[in-house]
Enzyme design. Structure first.
Site, PDB file in Angstrom:
ATOM      1  N   ASP B  54       0.810  -1.069  -0.042  1.00 49.20           N
ATOM      2  CA  ASP B  54      -0.141   0.018   0.087  1.00 49.20           C
ATOM      3  C   ASP B  54       0.824   1.167   0.004  1.00 49.20           C
ATOM      4  OD1 ASP B  54      -2.207   1.781   1.033  1.00 49.20           O
ATOM      5  OD2 ASP B  54      -3.286   0.099   0.903  1.00 49.20           O
ATOM      6  N   HIS B  93      -3.203   5.507   4.125  1.00 50.58           N
ATOM      7  CA  HIS B  93      -4.256   4.562   3.940  1.00 50.58           C
ATOM      8  C   HIS B  93      -3.465   3.169   4.368  1.00 50.58           C
ATOM      9  CE1 HIS B  93      -6.270   1.746   0.982  1.00 50.58           C
ATOM     10  NE2 HIS B  93      -7.106   2.478   0.881  1.00 50.58           N
ATOM     11  N   SER B 237     -11.409  -0.751   0.878  1.00 53.42           N
ATOM     12  CA  SER B 237     -10.040  -0.875   1.464  1.00 53.42           C
ATOM     13  C   SER B 237      -9.896  -1.430   2.903  1.00 53.42           C
ATOM     14  CB  SER B 237      -9.430   0.614   1.161  1.00 53.42           C
ATOM     15  OG  SER B 237      -9.353   1.006  -0.131  1.00 53.42           O
TER      16      SER B 237
END
Lengths: 194, 279
Positions: B54, B93, B237
């Site tokens: 990521d 994230h 996600s």
């Protein structure tokens, strides 16, 4: 992710008033849909690897347009790189994300929604909505709505850039796609003002 | 039949059982854990190596804990490279995903491969290299809350997903949040995850109409964010690392499970799956 990143607009042409009107209409409408404090469009400049504020509605409208920041950073950067929308809430105690950007822009939001402006497999930029109304926060259905709207905006942006008038050419009859788009824009504006 | 010259098979590759019998191919296996009456399935994740591909993972975040190894993938004039890094997370994230895995499987070993946060150009190559790196490091579980819609990466991604599957590396991949055809979540060799809207943070469901095979909590999820903080966010996600964490839990109690057994364990423990009407 892994979209081809291409500049949404050819570099250094004279500003297209229709483009400015389109982008302003998109952010005004997005702000109205979500009852938000502000909305902005950032377009990607691949060569400089930067996101540039191209249109702002609400907070920051007077001074943000033209500001740029590194494209890999923050939520807007993630959205542009991944091609995925994102909604976040409870940013108030976060030291994170675009906070440095936010500080420099004079507005620190508590909630933020962002969706990529995608045409085909190209990311043109990012549509952001800052501090939407509490009813419109952080749910999956809001994510869907924002994505739908961003898709529409991206199509309009694409139409406008591919049908852009050539500056040096003699005045040609107005392109029908472009004329239709401008008519829709005017209508959206009128509805918003009512 | 085949004609013409073909390259010799790679060592160890098997096309059929010739000159050997069942006694020559014994398999010491684990049975999947029984679906629980309530609560989470399996162990604590101990002994299971999980990798988040990521935007990087922030070190020493209270919701993430220790990060065993961090790499970054970058591109220069000579091509795409991987190197160890202490740069952390460019956006939050990856840290969010890592925190969900840690919550679900507290004792797993977490590592990070950063594929976002560098320059944009060539980000498809970078994603591919990041997945390749994670697979070649033979992680047990790879969390991929990303996908690509570029067709030219599909075949190589499929090869990598198959390679992972056959070497017992489970790739847990997010479905796209919008109606976009992207990869690798569309492949049957990975475990694909979308969001449900229920409030139960431990609920997972099987989708009887794949390709998205499982649904997990993805709405208003409290997640780790940069600077040791947390935020609330929504999207596939964040459903994905919950299932990645579940995989780590199951594998920690049954380390010899194959990816297809693991998928079956997730299937049997999904709240909406009723075996012979028993649940």
């Amino acid at each position: 992710m892994a979209q081809t990143i291409a500049p949404a607009v050819p570099s250094a042409p004279p500003p297209d008033p229709a483009m400015a009107e389109l982008l302003q209409s998109v952010v005004d409408t997005a702000r109205a849909i979500f009852g938000a404090e502000a909305s902005s469009i950032l377009l990607l400049e691949a060569a400089a690897d930067e996101l540039v504020f191209e249109a702002v509605s609400g907070q920051g409208q007077e001074f943000l347009v033209g500001r740029r920041f590194p494209a890999g950073r923050g939520i807007a950067g993630w959205v542009a790189a991944s091609g995925e929308p994102m909604v976040v809430d409870d940013l108030h105690d976060s030291t994170s994300f675009d906070r440095d950007v936010a500080k420099s822009t004079g507005f620190v939001p508590n909630a933020l929604m962002a969706a990529p402006l995608v045409h085909g497999d190209r990311v043109l930029g990012v549509l952001e909505v800052l501090d939407p109304s509490p009813q419109a926060r952080s749910s999956l259905s809001e994510l869907d709505l924002l994505s739908l709207f961003a898709r529409q905006a991206a199509v309009a942006l694409h139409v406008l850039t591919t049908h852009a008038p050539r500056g040096t050419e003699p005045a040609a009859p107005e392109d029908p796609a472009r004329a239709e788009l401008l008519r829709l824009l005017a209508e959206a504006r009128r509805l918003l003002e009512e | 039949m085949t004609t013409g010259q073909r390259p010799a098979p790679a060592p160890g590759l098997t096309w059929g059982l010739r000159g050997r019998g069942p006694a020559d191919v014994p398999v010491e296996a684990d049975h999947p854990p029984e679906p629980p009456e309530g609560g989470l399935l399996g162990g604590t994740g101990r002994g299971v190596r999980v990798c988040v591909v990521d935007s990087g993972v922030e070190r020493d975040h209270p919701m993430v804990g220790p990060v065993a190894q961090s790499w970054r993938v970058f591109k220069d004039d000579d091509g795409v490279h991987v190197e160890e890094t202490d740069e952390g997370d460019a956006c939050g994230h990856g840290t969010a995903c890592a925190g969900i895995i840690r919550r679900t499987a507290p004792d797993c070993e977490l590592s990070s491969v950063r594929v976002l946060g560098e320059r944009f150009s060539g980000s498809g190559d970078i994603l591919l290299e990041g997945i390749r790196w994670a697979v070649r490091q033979r992680f047990d579980v790879v969390n991929l809350s990303l996908s690509t819609s570029r067709d030219r990466f599909v075949e190589e991604l499929r090869r990598l997903a198959d390679e992972a599957y056959f070497q017992q590396t489970v790739i847990v991949a997010s479905a796209h949040n919008t109606h976009v055809e992207s990869f690798p979540w569309r492949f049957s060799s990975v475990i694909s995850v979308g969001s449900h809207q229920e409030d139960d943070p431990d609920l997972h469901l099987y989708n009887p109409e794949p390709p998205v095979e499982f649904f997990a909590p993805g709405q208003r999820v409290q997640v780790a964010w940069l600077g040791g903080t947390s935020i609330r966010t929504s999207g596939n996600s964040f459903a994905t690392p919950f299932v990645a964490g579940l995989c780590a839990r199951i594998l920690s109690s049954r380390p010899r499970l194959t990816p297809f057994q693991l998928k079956n364990a997730l299937y049997l423990s999904a709240a909406n799956v009723r075996v012979h009407g028993s649940r």
